[in-house]
Design a protein around this motif. Sequence first.
Motif, short mmCIF file in Angstrom:
data_model
loop_
_atom_site.label_atom_id
_atom_site.label_comp_id
_atom_site.label_asym_id
_atom_site.label_seq_id
_atom_site.Cartn_x
_atom_site.Cartn_y
_atom_site.Cartn_z
N GLU A 1 0.84 -1.21 0.00
CA GLU A 1 0.00 0.00 0.00
C GLU A 1 0.88 1.26 0.00
OE1 GLU A 1 -3.60 -2.10 2.52
OE2 GLU A 1 -2.45 -0.47 3.45
N ARG A 2 1.94 1.21 0.82
CA ARG A 2 2.87 2.35 0.88
C ARG A 2 3.50 2.60 -0.49
NH1 ARG A 2 4.70 1.17 6.29
NH2 ARG A 2 5.99 -0.47 5.41
N GLN A 3 3.84 1.49 -1.17
CA GLN A 3 4.49 1.62 -2.48
C GLN A 3 3.54 2.25 -3.49
OE1 GLN A 3 7.79 1.01 -2.84
NE2 GLN A 3 7.47 2.01 -4.81
N VAL A 4 2.25 1.84 -3.46
CA VAL A 4 1.26 2.41 -4.38
C VAL A 4 1.17 3.92 -4.15
CG1 VAL A 4 -1.22 2.48 -4.91
CG2 VAL A 4 -0.06 0.28 -4.64
N LYS A 5 1.13 4.33 -2.86
CA LYS A 5 1.05 5.76 -2.53
C LYS A 5 2.28 6.49 -3.05
CE LYS A 5 -1.80 5.76 1.57
NZ LYS A 5 -1.64 5.43 2.96
N LYS A 6 3.45 5.90 -2.82
CA LYS A 6 4.70 6.54 -3.26
C LYS A 6 4.72 6.69 -4.77
CE LYS A 6 8.82 5.14 -1.66
NZ LYS A 6 9.73 4.16 -1.03
N ASP A 7 4.27 5.64 -5.49
CA ASP A 7 4.25 5.70 -6.95
C ASP A 7 3.32 6.80 -7.43
OD1 ASP A 7 6.00 3.61 -6.94
OD2 ASP A 7 4.54 2.07 -7.52
N ALA A 8 2.15 6.94 -6.75
CA ALA A 8 1.18 7.96 -7.16
C ALA A 8 1.78 9.35 -6.98
CB ALA A 8 -0.11 7.80 -6.35
N ILE A 9 2.50 9.56 -5.86
CA ILE A 9 3.12 10.86 -5.60
C ILE A 9 4.18 11.15 -6.66
CG2 ILE A 9 4.62 12.13 -3.98
CD1 ILE A 9 3.10 10.60 -1.71
N GLU A 10 4.96 10.15 -7.00
CA GLU A 10 6.03 10.30 -7.99
C GLU A 10 5.43 10.64 -9.36
OE1 GLU A 10 9.02 10.72 -7.80
OE2 GLU A 10 9.95 10.12 -9.70
N ARG B 1 4.34 14.18 -9.44
CA ARG B 1 5.51 15.06 -9.52
C ARG B 1 6.03 15.14 -10.97
NH1 ARG B 1 10.86 15.32 -9.20
NH2 ARG B 1 11.06 13.11 -9.64
N LEU B 2 6.08 13.98 -11.61
CA LEU B 2 6.61 13.95 -12.98
C LEU B 2 5.69 14.73 -13.93
CD1 LEU B 2 7.82 10.24 -13.18
CD2 LEU B 2 9.24 12.29 -13.14
N ILE B 3 4.36 14.58 -13.70
CA ILE B 3 3.41 15.30 -14.55
C ILE B 3 3.54 16.80 -14.31
CG2 ILE B 3 0.94 15.71 -14.97
CD1 ILE B 3 0.54 12.68 -14.37
N LYS B 4 3.62 17.18 -13.01
CA LYS B 4 3.72 18.60 -12.64
C LYS B 4 4.92 19.25 -13.31
CE LYS B 4 3.82 21.55 -8.61
NZ LYS B 4 4.08 21.55 -7.19
N PHE B 5 6.05 18.56 -13.28
CA PHE B 5 7.25 19.15 -13.87
C PHE B 5 7.42 18.80 -15.35
CE2 PHE B 5 8.09 19.15 -9.29
CZ PHE B 5 8.31 20.50 -9.12
N LYS B 6 6.30 18.31 -15.93
CA LYS B 6 6.21 18.03 -17.37
C LYS B 6 7.30 17.07 -17.87
CE LYS B 6 3.65 22.12 -18.73
NZ LYS B 6 3.22 22.48 -17.42
N ARG B 7 7.69 16.14 -16.98
CA ARG B 7 8.67 15.14 -17.42
C ARG B 7 7.95 14.07 -18.27
NH1 ARG B 7 12.17 15.77 -12.91
NH2 ARG B 7 13.19 17.73 -13.41
N ILE B 8 6.66 13.85 -17.95
CA ILE B 8 5.87 12.92 -18.77
C ILE B 8 4.52 13.57 -19.04
CG2 ILE B 8 6.97 10.77 -17.95
CD1 ILE B 8 4.54 10.35 -16.15
N PRO B 9 3.86 13.25 -20.18
CA PRO B 9 2.57 13.90 -20.48
C PRO B 9 1.47 13.43 -19.54
CG PRO B 9 3.13 12.23 -22.14
CD PRO B 9 4.29 12.32 -21.20
#
Length: 315
Positions: free
Chosen positions: A291-300, A303-311
């Motif tokens: 569950e912790r890993q799923v949360k961490k992945d969602a946060i990551e 972050r990637l979307i926010k900084f436009k690293r991925i669409p």
Amino acid sequence: MAIQWFPGHMNLTKKAISERIKDTDVVIELLDARLPGSSANPMLAELTGSRPALKVLNKQDLADPARTALWLTHYNSQPVTRAIGLDASETTPARRLIQACRELAPLRGGMVKPMRVLICGIPNVGKSTLINTLTGKRAAKTGDEAGITKLEQRISLADDFYLYDTPGMLWPRIIVAKSGYNLAASGAIGRNAFNEEEVALELLDYLIQHYPKAVEARYALKIPSGMKDEQLLEEIGRKRGALLGKGRINLQAAAEIVIHDFRNASLGRITLETPEEFAAWLKAGQTLDAERQVKKDAIELKRLIKFKRIPRPQA
Ligand code: G4P
């Protein structure tokens, strides 16, 4: 707060094991007989794959014999696995170790195909003591400061039997909270990495349920039904004169007494987990971890979307 501990030289140890494993016939894992599940290393299983395994339940002199028997049965029922109990009082453990390894890898032996065995274990499980006994040396390194790095050594237990000792120690990420407490109580974790009061309370909570008579006998007190670990720690402090003045109990001192008494078996021979208990803790720990890993992945991902690293994914 759960305990997390990861000594710095771990990567070196991992590398040494993965290199050595290619030429290994049997892996001996030393476990602490008082906490076999918690002192096992899941990372070792990953590194050694399907190699035959000998589980040595060490320090059996400190553990509950009935529970050691349960753990031995548990391991002996697993494929290509054998288990034996051992302690430092055994002056010639080589014979039993050699025999168990030969049973696990019957095709190895003789000068052409000597048996190659790797020995691993978490800090403080008694590896140096055992190796010193096997080599007939006086204790070179024993001590309760966990995790001292050293070079690989090859020990010849017979003309056709080599034991390889890995440098450093393997330590998994602790995903079972209870394992962290049990490891700390046993002395496997450096003393700066945990809070003694917290560890003593967890220990007492278990002892109230499973070994109340041992606690009553050691501290000359009665545990009334429903007594909580905090009350028991206070009572032990009072009995042992761990006081701060004005009637207040020195809980830190009381906690140190309890941990010390557990470590040197002044409370009697105690084992902090059964195979079934540990399996349940592990399952719960793995679920939480996932569950912790799923949360961490969602946060990551955010972050990637926010900084436009991925669409941004299309709705
Ligand atoms: P490690 O190499 O795996 O880190 O462990 P090491 O052999 O240094 O042993 C850690 C502690 O455990 C030592 O105690 C050692 O004496 C004790 N020990 C090892 N094997 C056994 C055993 O089978 N039974 C019991 N009861 N104790 C064992 P220490 O107090 O840290 O040092 P020492 O003063 O006893 O040498």
